[in-house]
Motif scaffolding. Structure first.
Motif, PDB file in Angstrom:
ATOM      1  N   GLN A  31       0.819  -1.208   0.000  1.00 18.99           N
ATOM      2  CA  GLN A  31       0.000   0.000   0.000  1.00 18.99           C
ATOM      3  C   GLN A  31       0.857   1.263   0.000  1.00 18.99           C
ATOM      4  O   GLN A  31       0.334   2.370   0.141  1.00 18.99           O
ATOM      5  CB  GLN A  31      -0.919   0.014   1.221  1.00 18.99           C
ATOM      6  N   GLU A  76       0.079   4.390  -1.970  1.00 18.32           N
ATOM      7  CA  GLU A  76      -1.137   5.106  -1.537  1.00 18.32           C
ATOM      8  C   GLU A  76      -2.121   5.304  -2.696  1.00 18.32           C
ATOM      9  O   GLU A  76      -2.780   6.328  -2.812  1.00 18.32           O
ATOM     10  CB  GLU A  76      -0.763   6.461  -0.925  1.00 18.32           C
ATOM     11  N   HIS A 113      -4.590   2.947  -3.466  1.00 14.43           N
ATOM     12  CA  HIS A 113      -5.759   2.073  -3.338  1.00 14.43           C
ATOM     13  C   HIS A 113      -6.962   2.792  -2.741  1.00 14.43           C
ATOM     14  O   HIS A 113      -8.098   2.556  -3.140  1.00 14.43           O
ATOM     15  CB  HIS A 113      -5.416   0.843  -2.494  1.00 14.43           C
ATOM     16  N   TYR A 114      -6.705   3.653  -1.760  1.00 12.66           N
ATOM     17  CA  TYR A 114      -7.802   4.307  -1.042  1.00 12.66           C
ATOM     18  C   TYR A 114      -8.664   5.125  -1.997  1.00 12.66           C
ATOM     19  O   TYR A 114      -8.168   5.994  -2.709  1.00 12.66           O
ATOM     20  CB  TYR A 114      -7.223   5.204   0.057  1.00 12.66           C
ATOM     21  N   ALA A 120      -5.519  -0.637   1.947  1.00  8.18           N
ATOM     22  CA  ALA A 120      -4.690  -1.752   1.480  1.00  8.18           C
ATOM     23  C   ALA A 120      -5.256  -2.368   0.207  1.00  8.18           C
ATOM     24  O   ALA A 120      -6.466  -2.320  -0.032  1.00  8.18           O
ATOM     25  CB  ALA A 120      -4.597  -2.825   2.569  1.00  8.18           C
ATOM     26  N   VAL A 164       0.256  -4.785   6.015  1.00  8.89           N
ATOM     27  CA  VAL A 164      -0.653  -3.828   5.382  1.00  8.89           C
ATOM     28  C   VAL A 164      -1.752  -3.462   6.379  1.00  8.89           C
ATOM     29  O   VAL A 164      -1.846  -4.017   7.469  1.00  8.89           O
ATOM     30  CB  VAL A 164      -1.277  -4.378   4.071  1.00  8.89           C
ATOM     31  N   ASN A 165      -2.572  -2.534   5.951  1.00  7.04           N
ATOM     32  CA  ASN A 165      -3.640  -2.011   6.793  1.00  7.04           C
ATOM     33  C   ASN A 165      -4.499  -3.117   7.403  1.00  7.04           C
ATOM     34  O   ASN A 165      -4.885  -4.063   6.721  1.00  7.04           O
ATOM     35  CB  ASN A 165      -4.531  -1.114   5.911  1.00  7.04           C
TER      36      ASN A 165
END
Length: 720
Positions: free
Chosen positions: A245, A248, A250-251, A285, A333-334
């Motif tokens: 991730q 940055e 994916h969000y 993630a 990951v998150n």
């Protein structure tokens, strides 16, 4: 296993999209069609019966047997018209999931479908087979489920589901719903006392909740090829892929097609069940997503969240997918949370955490804001314990998750306002002066919009008109944490009302009395407020200086349930008695032990039966190659280095798995559940999990890709 991995990857590539068609272009045309809600009741019940049902929902009054018969008759007719053949009492035992036992409407002896009022109101399931913490002996199996009219009856998979509480035959709560309903009454009573200082028309306060549900989605074939995911819900091994991730990207990114089809499908089913899901998006993630509903009364919101997870799981199967609700299914990951957005709403329609253009209402707002912060301060350890679990421990304090240190974030504006109130709130007010202007309270509406930026590292943040409890785990039943939150805030509000009354009895004018108490509470709870980076080492040091707890493990956090003060708190508000608190403590410890035990056994099985044999086979190939190079007089030093490194990790893996197994055997002989849980934390989880994982993840990098038996992170997280 390597063959299984290749077969799973081939199945992923061959997947076809599942077409999804909504019943109508407008959600309003089918929303709640599988719910026997107020509209359906009004249409099918006599006016007098409908009135009694609504009184039971609004005021908690009991439904008499004659009324129950009429309701049951109407419900049966409605359900059968929709092709339903069975009914069940749908309840939430202390397993974390829901439970149900299906009974047929068909009565063989009568030769017709029957559904009595008694069957609607009460059933008798086996209580000893559910977690009970020693409340019930195995030979004393009886327990009761009793209808909760405040949560609507619904149809799910051709079964009529009746939301119920679950208690032992002696009345102790064996579920999440019973104490939640009691905590709702407790906070309503306490909040009304404060509200009536400002508005005598308030008679009831309802806790409101919006649950943001995070989750991962993987292809079902890949899931089935990972025994650790199947058995424990998380990948105990897996080297971090080169790309995770960190970009940055994916969000809020474009939702993968198959996942979007799945989302549309489960949203349709959720809407039919009256679940008001309204938001979907990619999370931080890769492979991680979120669904969020609009706010509802807390009891209904929690029922809907539990039902939604079941819906998602079943719909995913149609799409060849698997939903992972574990808090940390993938290392590095998150993690996934279940952000609980909590507020208090009066029966006059006022959100008590919503600043207003009215100075009077803003003083009320501050009373509830300060009361909540004080509750978090006074009961931080209990709030931490409410979200404790073996799975959530992996998430807290890592990759977008709040730390285990309980703190509140209010934002710069409110922090400045509370500091000003603490410092200058007790100034002498001359006749004719505007006290609110002196306090700066009237300024809240103009500047509150600048205060809504969320601190993602705070476990308990104020976000404009609500508090967001971000530390709740994604697999958790929100009933536990929300019951605790309701109780601790109710306790502080009750004390606040007494303190204000004491000030007024001493001759203070009401507004001055309120401000004096708020100043005191602000000062007493100041150390729980934190506006900075909760991930930083500096915060851990600062929190220690402030005297804040940092309970990083579940067994450590759960110690608070053994304290006399905790039992007295729940008893004081008639939410749980001492026996029930003790039982919950024991149940949570046992659950922790079992989950760590399962993961430990899975790690051992995979290491001994899959990883080590694969690594040895590959090592033999490298040895053959090295011998061949040596025979040709060529440089074979690189192969020798690889052989040595393989040997090192294989030997450490054998040794650590054996030692972990022995530690587990020793701990299983310990009768004291607290000591056993803490032993599993220290002597199994902390001592071996990371060491064993390190060796396996290193072997994953050394063994050639074609031979590796486990589906890799890059394949699970990025293949669509």
């Amino acid at each position: 296993m390597a063959t299984l991995r290749q077969q799973a990857l081939a199945m992923v590539q061959a997947r076809q999209r599942v077409s999804v068609t909504a019943p109508s272009f407008k959600i309003s045309d089918y929303f709640g069609t599988n719910v026997f809600g107020p509209a359906q009741m009004k249409q099918s019940l006599a006016p007098s019966v409908y009135k009694k049902v609504m009184e039971a929902i609004d005021k908690g009054s009991k439904i008499d047997p004659a009324t129950a018969e009429e309701i049951a008759s109407a419900v049966k007719i409605w359900a059968i018209s929709k092709g339903v053949t069975h009914y069940t009492h749908w309840f939430q035992p202390l397993t974390g999931s829901t439970a149900e036992k299906h009974d047929s409407f068909f009565d063989m002896y009568a030769g017709m479908e029957k559904f009595k009022g008694s069957a609607l109101v009460q059933q008798e399931p086996d209580a000893s087979s559910f977690p009970n913490g020693g409340i019930r002996s195995t030979f004393e199996a009886r327990g009761y489920t009793a209808w909760d009219p405040s949560s609507p009856i619904f149809i799910f998979e051709k079964t009529l589901c009746i939301p119920t509480i679950f208690v032992s035959y002696t009345g102790e709560a064996l579920d999440y719903k019973t104490p939640l309903l009691k905590s709702m009454e407790a906070i309503s009573n306490a909040a009304v006392e404060i509200c009536q200082l400002f508005d005598r028309n308030v008679r009831k306060v309802n806790p409101s909740l919006g649950v943001e549900q995070e989750y991962f989605v993987v292809d079902k074939a890949l899931y089935n090829a990972r025994p650790d995911l199947v058995m424990s819900g998380r990948s105990v091994y897996g080297h971090t892929p080169a790309r995770g991730q960190q970009l940055e990207d994916h969000y809020f990114g474009s939702i993968p097609t198959r996942v979007k089809d799945f989302m549309m499908d489960f949203e349709i089913e959720a809407h039919k069940l009256g679940i008001p899901v309204s938001t979907r998006h990619n999370e931080v993630a890769p492979g991680q997503f979120e669904v969020a509903p609009i706010f509802e009364e807390i009891n209904k919101a929690i029922d809907h969240n539990q039902l939604l997870m079941d819906v998602m799981d079943k719909v995913a199967d149609k799409h060849g997918l698997k939903v992972l609700f574990h808090e940390k299914p993938f290392a590095g990951v998150n993690g996934s949370g279940k952000h609980n957005n909590w507020s208090l709403i009066t029966d006059t329609g006022v959100n008590l955490f919503q600043p207003s253009n009215s100075a009077r209402e803003n003083l009320q707002f501050l009373a509830f804001l300060v009361g909540t912060v004080k509750a978090v301060h006074d009961h931080a350890d209990l709030l931490r314990a409410s979200i404790a679990s073996a799975s959530n421990d992996f998430r807290l304090g890592a990759n977008e998750a709040p730390p285990a240190i309980m703190s509140t974030f209010l934002g710069a504006t409110l922090t400045e306002l509370l500091d000003e109130l603490e410092k200058n709130g007790n100034v002498k007010i001359e006749k004719g002066d505007n006290m609110y202007m002196k306090l700066g309270i009237s300024k809240i509406p103009e500047i509150i919009l600048d205060n809504t930026d969320r601190n993602r590292t705070s476990p308990f943040a104020f976000t404009g008109n609500k508090f967001e409890f971000r530390a709740v785990g994604s697999s958790a039943n929100c009933g536990g944490p929300m019951t605790t939150l309701n109780v601790i805030v109710a306790d502080v509000l009750k004390t606040m009302a007494k303190d204000i009354e004491k000030e007024m009895s001493a001759g203070k004018e009401k507004k001055i009395a309120i401000v004096n108490v708020l100043r005191k509470y602000i000062k007493e709870s100041k150390k729980i407020r934190f506006e900075g980076d909760g991930y930083s080492e500096e915060w851990e040091k600062e929190a220690a200086k402030r005297g804040l707890s940092n309970l990083k493990s579940t067994p450590e956090a759960l110690d608070v349930y053994a304290k006399k003060a905790t039992k007295e708190l729940f008893e004081r508000h008639n939410v749980l008695n001492a026996i029930e608190v003790h039982a919950r403590h024991e149940i949570m410890l046992e659950e922790f032990i079992k989950k760590v035990q399962i993961e430990s056994r899975v790690m051992g099985d995979l290491a001994l039966n899959h990883i080590i044999p694969t690594a040895i086979l590959y090592q033999n190939k490298v040895i053959q190659n090295a011998n061949g190079l040596k025979g040709l007089g060529l440089d074979h030093s690189a192969a020798v280095d690889t052989i040595k490194e393989l040997s090192k990790h294989i030997e450490s893996l054998k040794s650590d798995v054996t030692a972990m197994t022995e530690a587990r055997k020793k701990l299983n002989k310990e009768d004291d559940v607290v000591k056993r849980a803490k032993g599993y934390q220290k002597e199994v989880k902390e001592a071996y999990f990371d060491k064993i994982r390190y060796a396996v993840d290193k072997l994953e990098l050394l063994v050639d890709d074609e031979s590796w038996p486990l589906v890799k992170y890059r394949e699970m997280l990025f293949i669509r």
